[in-house]
Design an enzyme around this catalytic site. Structure first.
Site, mmCIF file in Angstrom:
data_model
loop_
_atom_site.group_PDB
_atom_site.id
_atom_site.type_symbol
_atom_site.label_atom_id
_atom_site.label_comp_id
_atom_site.label_asym_id
_atom_site.label_seq_id
_atom_site.Cartn_x
_atom_site.Cartn_y
_atom_site.Cartn_z
ATOM 1 N N ARG A 82 0.843 -1.198 0.000
ATOM 2 C CA ARG A 82 0.000 0.000 0.000
ATOM 3 C C ARG A 82 0.874 1.242 0.000
ATOM 4 O O ARG A 82 1.809 1.364 0.785
ATOM 5 C CB ARG A 82 -0.926 0.019 1.210
ATOM 6 C CG ARG A 82 -1.867 1.223 1.157
ATOM 7 C CD ARG A 82 -2.995 1.144 2.118
ATOM 8 N NE ARG A 82 -3.905 2.262 1.909
ATOM 9 C CZ ARG A 82 -4.992 2.476 2.605
ATOM 10 N NH1 ARG A 82 -5.344 1.623 3.557
ATOM 11 N NH2 ARG A 82 -5.747 3.514 2.353
ATOM 12 N N ASP A 104 -6.206 -2.681 2.624
ATOM 13 C CA ASP A 104 -6.623 -1.776 3.677
ATOM 14 C C ASP A 104 -6.870 -2.631 4.908
ATOM 15 O O ASP A 104 -7.485 -3.695 4.809
ATOM 16 C CB ASP A 104 -7.910 -1.068 3.248
ATOM 17 C CG ASP A 104 -8.336 0.039 4.180
ATOM 18 O OD1 ASP A 104 -7.460 0.681 4.790
ATOM 19 O OD2 ASP A 104 -9.552 0.280 4.295
ATOM 20 N N ASP A 106 -8.386 -2.049 8.659
ATOM 21 C CA ASP A 106 -9.018 -1.124 9.603
ATOM 22 C C ASP A 106 -9.295 -1.818 10.927
ATOM 23 O O ASP A 106 -9.768 -2.956 10.948
ATOM 24 C CB ASP A 106 -10.347 -0.612 9.043
ATOM 25 C CG ASP A 106 -10.175 0.374 7.911
ATOM 26 O OD1 ASP A 106 -9.179 1.124 7.917
ATOM 27 O OD2 ASP A 106 -11.036 0.408 7.015
#
Length: 162
Positions: A82, A104, A106
């Site tokens: 990323r 991603d 989270d």
């Protein structure tokens, strides 16, 4: 020991593989996996993209504190490729709030703590608005009560699906 719940996502060509690598790295660095959802496919949320997203919920038992978990999540994102600077350029170019991403990670929940800091907000502040997050979370913890909204994840999911 604590329980931490993460949501991983990717809309790269080999998203399923990437999320598998993410889960393995997270388990090495955070602690043992207590529950892991299937992979869920969804359209991009809040922006346009050529490929759909894959998402997966993971629940761990950990000795790490919340900000340590966040640091691990960011490290795993970097290890898997990323590049937030590239995403920022894409958002500026497109005028969109979000952009495609390799991966991603989270932090959704940490025990039943409510945290509001500069670096971390828990539970995740947009969780109740995102079907792509609620679907995998409901698979592994439907009865979990959101510590701010005081509603089960299953109830939140049913509300958003209407």
């Amino acid at each position: 020991m604590h329980r931490v719940t993460l949501l991983t996502g990717s809309n790269e060509e080999h998203a399923a593989e990437i999320l598998g690598h993410a889960a393995a790295l997270l388990e090495q660095k955070i602690g043992s996996v207590e529950a892991q959802s299937a992979l869920y496919r969804s359209e991009p949320w809040g922006f346009s993209a050529a490929r759909e997203f894959y998402n997966q919920a993971l629940r761990f038992t950990t000795a790490l504190e919340p900000l340590e978990v966040l640091d691990v999540a960011l490290e795993v994102e970097r290890l898997l490729g990323r590049r937030r600077d590239e995403e920022q350029r894409e958002k500026e170019r497109s005028g969109e709030r979000y952009a495609s991403r390799v991966v991603d990670v989270d932090v959704m929940f940490y025990d039943d703590r409510v945290i509001r800091s500069e670096r971390l907000t828990l539970p995740h502040p947009l969780l109740h608005e995102r079907e792509f997050a609620l679907a995998p979370l409901c698979e592994i913890m439907p009865e979990e009560v959101h510590p701010v909204l005081h509603r089960s994840l299953e109830d939140l999911y049913e509300t958003i699906k209407r």
